[in-house]
Design an enzyme around this catalytic site. Structure first.
Site, PDB file in Angstrom:
ATOM      1  N   ASP A 192     -54.628 -99.901 -31.671  1.00  0.00           N
ATOM      2  CA  ASP A 192     -55.033-100.523 -30.257  1.00  0.00           C
ATOM      3  C   ASP A 192     -53.996 -99.621 -29.435  1.00  0.00           C
ATOM      4  O   ASP A 192     -52.785 -99.484 -29.472  1.00  0.00           O
ATOM      5  CB  ASP A 192     -54.451-102.042 -30.249  1.00  0.00           C
ATOM      6  CG  ASP A 192     -54.676-102.521 -28.972  1.00  0.00           C
ATOM      7  OD1 ASP A 192     -54.248-101.947 -28.043  1.00  0.00           O
ATOM      8  OD2 ASP A 192     -54.926-103.587 -28.856  1.00  0.00           O
ATOM      9  N   HIS A 217     -58.994-100.379 -31.317  1.00  0.00           N
ATOM     10  CA  HIS A 217     -58.970-101.425 -30.095  1.00  0.00           C
ATOM     11  C   HIS A 217     -58.887-100.585 -28.755  1.00  0.00           C
ATOM     12  O   HIS A 217     -57.954-100.402 -28.521  1.00  0.00           O
ATOM     13  CB  HIS A 217     -57.877-102.759 -30.320  1.00  0.00           C
ATOM     14  CG  HIS A 217     -58.421-103.812 -30.940  1.00  0.00           C
ATOM     15  ND1 HIS A 217     -57.516-105.004 -31.046  1.00  0.00           N
ATOM     16  CD2 HIS A 217     -59.614-104.125 -31.630  1.00  0.00           C
ATOM     17  CE1 HIS A 217     -58.129-105.796 -31.810  1.00  0.00           C
ATOM     18  NE2 HIS A 217     -59.403-105.320 -32.243  1.00  0.00           N
ATOM     19  N   ASP A 247     -47.360-103.559 -20.422  1.00  0.00           N
ATOM     20  CA  ASP A 247     -48.312-104.192 -20.939  1.00  0.00           C
ATOM     21  C   ASP A 247     -49.375-103.600 -21.310  1.00  0.00           C
ATOM     22  O   ASP A 247     -49.973-102.716 -20.899  1.00  0.00           O
ATOM     23  CB  ASP A 247     -48.675-105.297 -19.635  1.00  0.00           C
ATOM     24  CG  ASP A 247     -49.334-106.611 -20.022  1.00  0.00           C
ATOM     25  OD1 ASP A 247     -49.119-106.963 -21.167  1.00  0.00           O
ATOM     26  OD2 ASP A 247     -50.056-107.040 -19.113  1.00  0.00           O
ATOM     27  N   ASP A 295     -53.737-104.537 -22.778  1.00  0.00           N
ATOM     28  CA  ASP A 295     -54.757-105.273 -22.682  1.00  0.00           C
ATOM     29  C   ASP A 295     -55.562-105.387 -20.969  1.00  0.00           C
ATOM     30  O   ASP A 295     -55.964-106.434 -20.791  1.00  0.00           O
ATOM     31  CB  ASP A 295     -54.585-106.771 -23.273  1.00  0.00           C
ATOM     32  CG  ASP A 295     -54.195-106.791 -24.537  1.00  0.00           C
ATOM     33  OD1 ASP A 295     -54.938-106.254 -25.118  1.00  0.00           O
ATOM     34  OD2 ASP A 295     -53.041-107.414 -24.759  1.00  0.00           O
ATOM     35  N   ASP A 314     -60.432-104.615 -26.481  1.00  0.00           N
ATOM     36  CA  ASP A 314     -59.725-105.740 -26.692  1.00  0.00           C
ATOM     37  C   ASP A 314     -59.015-105.666 -25.289  1.00  0.00           C
ATOM     38  O   ASP A 314     -57.891-104.881 -24.872  1.00  0.00           O
ATOM     39  CB  ASP A 314     -58.618-105.429 -27.660  1.00  0.00           C
ATOM     40  CG  ASP A 314     -57.452-106.306 -27.567  1.00  0.00           C
ATOM     41  OD1 ASP A 314     -57.772-107.706 -27.027  1.00  0.00           O
ATOM     42  OD2 ASP A 314     -56.506-106.235 -28.475  1.00  0.00           O
TER      43      ASP A 314
HETATM   44  C1  RNT Z   1     -52.730-108.439 -29.227  1.00  0.00           C
HETATM   45  C2  RNT Z   1     -53.522-107.551 -30.017  1.00  0.00           C
HETATM   46  C3  RNT Z   1     -54.857-108.482 -30.662  1.00  0.00           C
HETATM   47  C4  RNT Z   1     -55.365-109.539 -29.615  1.00  0.00           C
HETATM   48  C5  RNT Z   1     -56.381-110.270 -29.954  1.00  0.00           C
HETATM   49  C6  RNT Z   1     -56.775-111.448 -29.235  1.00  0.00           C
HETATM   50  O1  RNT Z   1     -51.441-107.743 -28.820  1.00  0.00           O
HETATM   51  O2  RNT Z   1     -53.944-106.455 -29.461  1.00  0.00           O
HETATM   52  O3  RNT Z   1     -55.841-107.498 -30.964  1.00  0.00           O
HETATM   53  O4  RNT Z   1     -55.586-108.812 -28.384  1.00  0.00           O
HETATM   54  O5  RNT Z   1     -56.407-110.423 -31.371  1.00  0.00           O
HETATM   55 ZN    ZN Z   2     -55.922-105.371 -30.125  1.00  0.00          ZN
END
Ligand code: RNT
Ligand code: ZN
Length: 423
Positions: free
Chosen positions: A263, A290, A298, A300, A330
């Site tokens: 991610d 992701h 931060d 997301d 994500d």
């Molecule tokens: C959280 C992770 C994870 C979530 C999801 C909801 O830091 O990125 O992937 O965002 O599982």
């Molecule tokens: Zn994630």
């Protein structure tokens, strides 16, 4: 000139310019047609899920900010929003569900009790939409996650509870993959960590390993489900130490031959996930991405077409690894239209992969091989002003999807007609 003629003409010029570089734009669009992007279900309702009516995030692990009207409040609204977003997107999408999004029919089902039957209506939905499903255990927003630990908890009751939960998600994922004929990726992310500097991270990591070993001991066919593990450097409330760190899961994925989830919001801001791809692919079969946007500390934020996402796409394409990389999104932003957020994020991701596929990689590699570094730099720079947007627009046009900014008014209309009626 009407929009479709303009789009068509612009494409012809773009096609000629890329042909000059040895790139066949029609072929590239065929490749894009085959590139599924797994849309996360949790942007539409701020990671609430359907365990309780009007669920919100409590019990720790994840935070969403904003209260823009129109949040999906139940399974029908969530499906309607996702279908709306998909109707504004060219190409293939999958849907990535979290365990808290089961069809519980108003009955509270504890997470160590969930079964495939709770997801049957999602499987039917996906079959009807001719799409695949991916899945995730939900190890957050629960009293047993409130102290910041789940699979690595020293509280044996809590740890056993989460082990049972994750085991069940794997069985459900396997059922999804079996019924839909496309492997379901079950991605394990846990929030476990510590705000202040711990002295016994070793035990937490040993416990996490023990829990995972027990969880993956049950074998499911690869054609039905695949395991992925998602690392993180730090989170809000876990600034000093995250149990499931990059080193931890990298080692775990290699040792157990499972997928690693990267991610790009989960690393230090100066680290590039794009640069990690050619390293990790030397040691593991496949990756889950992701795609997100980190902003300062931060993670997301909604994906935009930025250098980071571009580099990720380029590195996947340059490594000839499209077949080994699974693309998921994500992000969750509750300060603006959530359906629009999906469309913007998916389009930005598709654009990044399109940009990468339109790169004359062979020429660039040849320059590099011959030590022609100025030539490499100059060609990379000129690619930035090539008309890749015209190629994307044409892809929308031939798929009967609103071209460029035309999707804004579709989102606005949905907001007026559907979202505004939600309390
Ligand atoms: C959280 C992770 C994870 C979530 C999801 C909801 O830091 O990125 O992937 O965002 O599982
Ligand atoms: Zn994630």
């Amino acid at each position: 000139m009407d929009k479709s003629t303009l789009t068509q003409k612009a494409y012809e010029l773009a096609k000629a310019q890329y042909a000059d570089l040895g790139i066949d734009t029609d072929k590239v669009l065929e490749q894009l047609d085959q590139l599924p992007i797994s849309m996360h279900c949790w942007q539409a309702d701020d990671v609430g899920g359907f365990e309780k009516p009007d669920a919100s995030l409590d019990g720790g692990g994840i935070q969403v900010t904003g209260n823009y009207p129109g949040k999906a409040r139940n399974i029908d609204e969530l499906r309607a929003d996702i279908e709306m977003a998909m109707s504004l997107l060219p190409g293939k999408q999958r849907l990535n569900l979290h365990a808290i999004y089961g069809d519980f029919k108003g009955k509270f089902v504890e997470r160590d009790q969930i079964e495939a039957s709770h997801f049957q209506s999602w499987i039917d939905w996906a079959r009807e939409k001719e799409t695949g499903l991916d899945f995730n255990p939900s190890c957050f927003s629960h009293p047993y996650a409130a102290d910041g630990y789940t699979l690595s908890s020293k509280n044996e009751t809590h740890r056993r509870f989460w082990i049972e939960h994750v085991k069940r998600t794997r069985t459900i994922a396997a059922q999804m993959g079996k019924e839909l004929g496309t492997p379901c990726i079950n991605n394990i992310w846990i929030p476990d960590g510590s705000k202040d500097i711990p002295v016994d991270s070793f035990t937490h990591r040993a416990l996490l390993k023990e829990s995972l070993d027990e969880i993956i001991a049950e074998k499911h066919p690869k054609e039905h489900m695949r395991d992925a593990v998602e690392c993180k450097l730090f989170g809000i409330g876990s600034e000093a130490m995250v149990v499931g760190s990059h080193e931890f899961y990298m080692g775990y994925a290699i040792k157990n031959n499972i997928l690693l989830c990267l991610d790009n919001g989960h690393f230090h801001p100066t680290e590039q996930v794009g640069d990690k791809i050619s390293s990790v692919l030397q040691f593991i079969d496949g990756l889950l991405l992701h795609i997100t946007r980190g902003v300062r500390w931060d993670s997301d934020h909604i994906v935009t077409f930025n250098d980071e996402v571009k580099l990720i796409a380029q590195e996947v394409v340059r490594a000839n690894a499209l077949g080994r990389v699974n693309i998921g999104l994500d992000f969750f932003d509750a300060t603006l239209n959530r359906v629009g957020a999906y469309v913007a994020g998916v389009r930005a991701t598709q654009l990044a992969f399109l940009y990468a596929l339109l790169e004359p990689t062979q020429t660039l590699k040849k320059y590099e091989q011959e030590g022609k570094l100025f030539e490499r730099l100059a060609l990379l720079e000129t690619l930035k002003t090539k008309p890749f947007g015209d190629v994307y627009n044409y892809w929308c046009l031939i798929n009967d999807i609103p071209v460029a900014e035309d999707y804004i008014k579709e989102v606005q209309e949905y907001e007026r007609e559907v979202l505004a009626a939600r309390g």
